[in-house]
Design a protein around this motif. Structure first.
Motif, PDB file in Angstrom:
ATOM      1  N   LEU A 188       5.766  -0.889  -1.967  1.00 38.46           N
ATOM      2  CA  LEU A 188       4.719  -0.211  -1.198  1.00 38.46           C
ATOM      3  C   LEU A 188       3.325  -0.685  -1.604  1.00 38.46           C
ATOM      4  O   LEU A 188       2.446  -0.822  -0.752  1.00 38.46           O
ATOM      5  CB  LEU A 188       4.843   1.306  -1.311  1.00 38.46           C
ATOM      6  CG  LEU A 188       6.018   1.874  -0.516  1.00 38.46           C
ATOM      7  CD1 LEU A 188       6.225   3.343  -0.843  1.00 38.46           C
ATOM      8  CD2 LEU A 188       5.833   1.680   0.970  1.00 38.46           C
ATOM      9  N   ASN A 189       3.117  -0.934  -2.879  1.00 33.11           N
ATOM     10  CA  ASN A 189       1.833  -1.512  -3.301  1.00 33.11           C
ATOM     11  C   ASN A 189       1.646  -2.888  -2.666  1.00 33.11           C
ATOM     12  O   ASN A 189       0.557  -3.221  -2.197  1.00 33.11           O
ATOM     13  CB  ASN A 189       1.756  -1.621  -4.830  1.00 33.11           C
ATOM     14  CG  ASN A 189       1.394  -0.307  -5.476  1.00 33.11           C
ATOM     15  OD1 ASN A 189       0.618   0.472  -4.938  1.00 33.11           O
ATOM     16  ND2 ASN A 189       1.970  -0.049  -6.628  1.00 33.11           N
ATOM     17  N   LYS A 190       2.712  -3.672  -2.623  1.00 30.96           N
ATOM     18  CA  LYS A 190       2.637  -4.999  -2.013  1.00 30.96           C
ATOM     19  C   LYS A 190       2.349  -4.873  -0.515  1.00 30.96           C
ATOM     20  O   LYS A 190       1.541  -5.622   0.029  1.00 30.96           O
ATOM     21  CB  LYS A 190       3.945  -5.750  -2.246  1.00 30.96           C
ATOM     22  CG  LYS A 190       3.929  -7.165  -1.721  1.00 30.96           C
ATOM     23  CD  LYS A 190       5.218  -7.892  -2.046  1.00 30.96           C
ATOM     24  CE  LYS A 190       5.165  -9.298  -1.481  1.00 30.96           C
ATOM     25  NZ  LYS A 190       6.405 -10.009  -1.691  1.00 30.96           N
ATOM     26  N   MET A 191       2.997  -3.921   0.159  1.00 31.03           N
ATOM     27  CA  MET A 191       2.792  -3.757   1.593  1.00 31.03           C
ATOM     28  C   MET A 191       1.357  -3.362   1.906  1.00 31.03           C
ATOM     29  O   MET A 191       0.760  -3.889   2.843  1.00 31.03           O
ATOM     30  CB  MET A 191       3.751  -2.701   2.174  1.00 31.03           C
ATOM     31  CG  MET A 191       3.586  -2.589   3.677  1.00 31.03           C
ATOM     32  SD  MET A 191       4.748  -1.567   4.623  1.00 31.03           S
ATOM     33  CE  MET A 191       5.369  -0.363   3.549  1.00 31.03           C
ATOM     34  N   THR A 192       0.761  -2.458   1.128  1.00 32.93           N
ATOM     35  CA  THR A 192      -0.627  -2.070   1.396  1.00 32.93           C
ATOM     36  C   THR A 192      -1.559  -3.259   1.197  1.00 32.93           C
ATOM     37  O   THR A 192      -2.464  -3.480   1.993  1.00 32.93           O
ATOM     38  CB  THR A 192      -1.092  -0.888   0.520  1.00 32.93           C
ATOM     39  OG1 THR A 192      -0.959  -1.228  -0.855  1.00 32.93           O
ATOM     40  CG2 THR A 192      -0.321   0.386   0.818  1.00 32.93           C
ATOM     41  N   SER A 193      -1.311  -4.048   0.165  1.00 32.78           N
ATOM     42  CA  SER A 193      -2.155  -5.226  -0.091  1.00 32.78           C
ATOM     43  C   SER A 193      -2.019  -6.261   1.018  1.00 32.78           C
ATOM     44  O   SER A 193      -3.010  -6.834   1.466  1.00 32.78           O
ATOM     45  CB  SER A 193      -1.797  -5.861  -1.429  1.00 32.78           C
ATOM     46  OG  SER A 193      -2.145  -4.982  -2.471  1.00 32.78           O
ATOM     47  N   GLU A 194      -0.785  -6.505   1.475  1.00 37.61           N
ATOM     48  CA  GLU A 194      -0.576  -7.488   2.538  1.00 37.61           C
ATOM     49  C   GLU A 194      -1.236  -7.038   3.846  1.00 37.61           C
ATOM     50  O   GLU A 194      -1.818  -7.842   4.561  1.00 37.61           O
ATOM     51  CB  GLU A 194       0.917  -7.742   2.749  1.00 37.61           C
ATOM     52  CG  GLU A 194       1.538  -8.557   1.639  1.00 37.61           C
ATOM     53  CD  GLU A 194       3.024  -8.770   1.808  1.00 37.61           C
ATOM     54  OE1 GLU A 194       3.637  -8.236   2.768  1.00 37.61           O
ATOM     55  OE2 GLU A 194       3.596  -9.484   0.970  1.00 37.61           O
ATOM     56  N   PHE A 195      -1.136  -5.754   4.143  1.00 34.23           N
ATOM     57  CA  PHE A 195      -1.758  -5.242   5.368  1.00 34.23           C
ATOM     58  C   PHE A 195      -3.271  -5.402   5.282  1.00 34.23           C
ATOM     59  O   PHE A 195      -3.912  -5.864   6.229  1.00 34.23           O
ATOM     60  CB  PHE A 195      -1.383  -3.777   5.580  1.00 34.23           C
ATOM     61  CG  PHE A 195      -1.800  -3.236   6.910  1.00 34.23           C
ATOM     62  CD1 PHE A 195      -3.079  -2.753   7.112  1.00 34.23           C
ATOM     63  CD2 PHE A 195      -0.917  -3.203   7.975  1.00 34.23           C
ATOM     64  CE1 PHE A 195      -3.475  -2.252   8.330  1.00 34.23           C
ATOM     65  CE2 PHE A 195      -1.309  -2.707   9.209  1.00 34.23           C
ATOM     66  CZ  PHE A 195      -2.591  -2.230   9.386  1.00 34.23           C
ATOM     67  N   ALA A 196      -3.856  -5.038   4.156  1.00 36.09           N
ATOM     68  CA  ALA A 196      -5.304  -5.166   3.990  1.00 36.09           C
ATOM     69  C   ALA A 196      -5.725  -6.633   4.066  1.00 36.09           C
ATOM     70  O   ALA A 196      -6.722  -6.958   4.717  1.00 36.09           O
ATOM     71  CB  ALA A 196      -5.745  -4.549   2.664  1.00 36.09           C
TER      72      ALA A 196
END
Length: 145
Positions: A128-136
């Motif tokens: 989930l941390n990776k997903m938020t970073s990728e989206f941003a």
């Protein structure tokens, strides 16, 4: 409730422009379909092709869980676009926060809120941390002007 937050990303457009472009989910779908191939990692291209977008929802593959559908539930111009999960195994939301930085730029960050049992948190925190970073980071590639 667990909250996962991306780092702030600087966008080369005013907050109102960013908000208007991203608040229209169909426009977001169009941007995804037209994203230059060289800006999308090879392992993400297949997933992007499977994203389905309507005026108020976005659905994307989520591995063994099937597809996740997020429905727009809140828009506060020019600072917030909030999507909530539909039919997800646990209640969740994704919020895009847009912060004005004058007339020519803004910053943005993504937050995912998820109601998960404490024992599952260690297993989902990394993805989930990776997903938020990728989206941003994906926001940096959006042509806002």
């Amino acid at each position: 409730m667990a909250t996962y937050r991306s780092e702030d990303v600087t966008l080369g457009a005013p907050a109102e422009t960013v908000f208007l472009k991203l608040d229209n989910l169909q426009g977001l779908g169009e941007m995804i379909r037209n994203a230059p191939a060289e800006q999308i990692p090879a392992d993400k291209r297949d997933m992007l092709e499977k994203i389905e977008v309507t005026a108020d929802t976005i659905s994307f593959p989520a591995g063994p869980m099937g597809a996740i559908t997020l429905r727009k539930t809140q828009s506060v111009s020019p600072s917030l676009i909030r999507l909530e999960g539909e039919g997800t195994p646990v209640p969740m939301s994704l919020s895009l926060h847009i912060v004005p930085m004058g007339d020519v730029a803004s910053t943005a960050y993504v937050e995912i809120d998820l109601q998960i049992p404490a024992m599952l948190k260690p297993m989902v925190s990394g993805p989930l941390n990776k997903m938020t970073s990728e989206f941003a980071n994906m926001l940096r590639a959006v042509p806002f002007n």
